[in-house]
Design an enzyme around this catalytic site. Structure first.
Site, PDB file in Angstrom:
ATOM      1  N   GLU A  75       4.696 -15.426   1.047  1.00 46.45           N
ATOM      2  CA  GLU A  75       6.145 -15.529   0.908  1.00 46.45           C
ATOM      3  C   GLU A  75       6.835 -14.479   1.765  1.00 46.45           C
ATOM      4  O   GLU A  75       6.626 -13.280   1.582  1.00 46.45           O
ATOM      5  CB  GLU A  75       6.540 -15.323  -0.556  1.00 46.45           C
ATOM      6  CG  GLU A  75       8.043 -15.351  -0.812  1.00 46.45           C
ATOM      7  CD  GLU A  75       8.404 -15.051  -2.250  1.00 46.45           C
ATOM      8  OE1 GLU A  75       9.604 -15.092  -2.579  1.00 46.45           O
ATOM      9  OE2 GLU A  75       7.494 -14.768  -3.046  1.00 46.45           O
TER      10      GLU A  75
ATOM     11  N   GLN B 243      -4.774   3.368   6.886  1.00 48.78           N
ATOM     12  CA  GLN B 243      -6.190   3.675   6.691  1.00 48.78           C
ATOM     13  C   GLN B 243      -7.039   2.418   6.497  1.00 48.78           C
ATOM     14  O   GLN B 243      -8.229   2.503   6.232  1.00 48.78           O
ATOM     15  CB  GLN B 243      -6.350   4.602   5.478  1.00 48.78           C
ATOM     16  CG  GLN B 243      -5.633   5.930   5.627  1.00 48.78           C
ATOM     17  CD  GLN B 243      -5.632   6.745   4.347  1.00 48.78           C
ATOM     18  OE1 GLN B 243      -6.469   6.531   3.466  1.00 48.78           O
ATOM     19  NE2 GLN B 243      -4.701   7.671   4.223  1.00 48.78           N
TER      20      GLN B 243
ATOM     21  N   GLN C 167      -1.329   4.499   3.645  1.00 48.34           N
ATOM     22  CA  GLN C 167      -1.063   3.553   4.716  1.00 48.34           C
ATOM     23  C   GLN C 167      -1.742   3.995   6.011  1.00 48.34           C
ATOM     24  O   GLN C 167      -1.991   5.172   6.237  1.00 48.34           O
ATOM     25  CB  GLN C 167       0.452   3.405   4.921  1.00 48.34           C
ATOM     26  CG  GLN C 167       1.143   2.688   3.767  1.00 48.34           C
ATOM     27  CD  GLN C 167       2.650   2.618   3.917  1.00 48.34           C
ATOM     28  OE1 GLN C 167       3.214   3.029   4.926  1.00 48.34           O
ATOM     29  NE2 GLN C 167       3.319   2.097   2.891  1.00 48.34           N
TER      30      GLN C 167
ATOM     31  N   ILE D  23       0.875  -1.167   0.000  1.00 44.56           N
ATOM     32  CA  ILE D  23       0.000   0.000   0.000  1.00 44.56           C
ATOM     33  C   ILE D  23       0.916   1.223   0.000  1.00 44.56           C
ATOM     34  O   ILE D  23       1.831   1.319   0.826  1.00 44.56           O
ATOM     35  CB  ILE D  23      -0.922   0.031   1.236  1.00 44.56           C
ATOM     36  CG1 ILE D  23      -1.784  -1.240   1.286  1.00 44.56           C
ATOM     37  CG2 ILE D  23      -1.802   1.275   1.215  1.00 44.56           C
ATOM     38  CD1 ILE D  23      -2.720  -1.429   0.112  1.00 44.56           C
TER      39      ILE D  23
END
Length: 391
Positions: free
Chosen positions: A271, A245, A243, A238
């Site tokens: 991963e 939110q 970020q 993001i």
């Protein structure tokens, strides 16, 4: 020689996301959101420093939706041709070439004027590629990173590399992972087993619909014998202006639900997740499992057969399912009234800790092993309480 001739590539590098705005905004009428990279070593080396410049600024401009790009370097002075007392010619590092090597050539604008024209056009004309699979809204008023009061909706799109148009868009997109995911590498865009989910903010303001990239996720589909697939989240990002939110949780929730309801998928794996991703994933999985009453009636120790049944039903990977079961049991435990059950819980979790760390513990004597496992259990229990407090 002044020390600021060697510049930190991270603190002196800035990414700018642009949308066409009203007159009076910065950058010739464009809304500008600035954010700095976390990592620059994939481009400028392990030390993340650029030698030979004073007052260096590395600017990377992106159109907010189409990711049309303008790369511009500024500096007050460089060492090339400077007279020094050293018996060698000083030469500044090449700032331009390493950056251009990781950018999409088709996206680069050659001047600020060309970029401004592209931003103006793209703000009105750009539309996300792929199949729209989900949309959501934010309850708060901070969802629009541009600070607008227009109608804001967030949309998730599903893509594969079978589309040449999307492959080009992904070449623009993938540079961000170098800046924000440690150890990230570009994925093979000739492999059609990748699924890529993009998130966009759709803003309708004054009759104009515009899109801003929020983030994206790459997911690889491994073959699972005899006729199914095991998807693995590889890169999950993001962008900084969005970020904190809840967009990461919304994207993960959609992907998990898609895997859960698609019979071709066995379970969802991840991963090398970061600590921040693990936290988000734990909260998301626990909220869903609690809503499904998945832990009702569970008491420690939980058998491996029961764990396998839950893993298959909820399509959560083996290790993650074990964590969730441990958290689910702890949530319902009252240690002051269920001392015996808590003792069984401690032994249950410690056995799992020991089994996962056998190699590390093998060289220790029995007392030291007990001490290390007890310390690990205390840390795990504290972390579980922290996560449960956020649900």
């Amino acid at each position: 020689m002044h020390t600021d001739i060697a510049a930190d590539a991270g603190s002196n590098g800035t990414s700018h996301a642009h949308e066409d705005g009203e007159e009076g905004d910065d950058e010739q009428g464009a809304d500008v959101i600035q954010f700095h990279p976390v990592f620059t070593y994939p481009i400028y080396g392990e030390q993340e420093r650029v030698f030979g410049y004073k007052g260096l600024r590395i600017n990377l401009y992106y159109a907010a939706g189409s990711l049309s790009t303008y790369f511009h370097v500024e500096y007050k002075k460089r060492v090339d041709g400077m007279e020094t007392s050293l018996p060698m010619q000083l030469k500044s590092d090449d700032v331009d070439t390493p950056m251009r090597e990781v950018l999409s050539k088709a996206a680069i604008c050659n001047s600020a004027e060309e970029f401004a024209e592209r931003v103006s056009r793209d703000t009105r004309e750009f539309r996300p590629l792929g199949k729209k699979v989900h949309e959501y809204r934010r309850d708060d008023t901070q969802g629009d990173a541009g600070g607008s009061n227009g109608d804001v909706v967030y949309e998730i799109y599903d893509n594969t590399f079978t589309s040449e148009e999307f492959r080009e868009y992904h070449r623009r997109l993938q540079t961000f992972v170098l800046f924000y995911i440690e150890g990230a590498q570009f994925v093979d865009d000739t492999d059609d087993r990748w699924r890529i989910f993009t998130v966009f903010e759709r803003l309708v303001l004054n009759g104009i619909t515009s899109y801003t990239l929020v983030g994206y996720c790459t997911m690889y589909q491994f073959f699972h014998w005899p006729d199914r697939k095991r998807p693995r989240i590889s890169q999950f990002l993001i962008l900084p202006p969005f970020q904190g939110q809840g967009h990461g949780s919304d994207l993960y929730r959609y992907i998990y639900h898609m895997v859960l309801t698609d019979p071709q998928y066995v379970d969802l794996t991840v991963e090398d997740p970061s600590e921040a991703f693990d936290d988000m994933r734990d909260r998301g999985d626990m909220r869903y499992l609690l809503k499904q009453n998945a832990f009702d009636g569970l008491t420690p120790p939980v058998s491996q057969e029961k764990l396998r049944d839950m893993q298959g039903k909820y399509k959560i990977s083996k290790r993650q399912m074990a964590r969730c079961v441990e958290m689910g049991i702890l949530k319902s435990l009252d240690k002051s009234k269920q001392h015996g059950v808590y003792q069984q819980y401690r032994l249950f979790v410690k056995r799992r800790i020991y089994a996962q760390n056998t190699d590390l513990l093998s060289g220790l004597d029995d007392e030291e092993k007990k001490k290390k496992v007890a310390e690990s259990f205390a840390a795990v229990e504290d972390d579980y309480h922290r996560i449960l407090s956020l649900l």
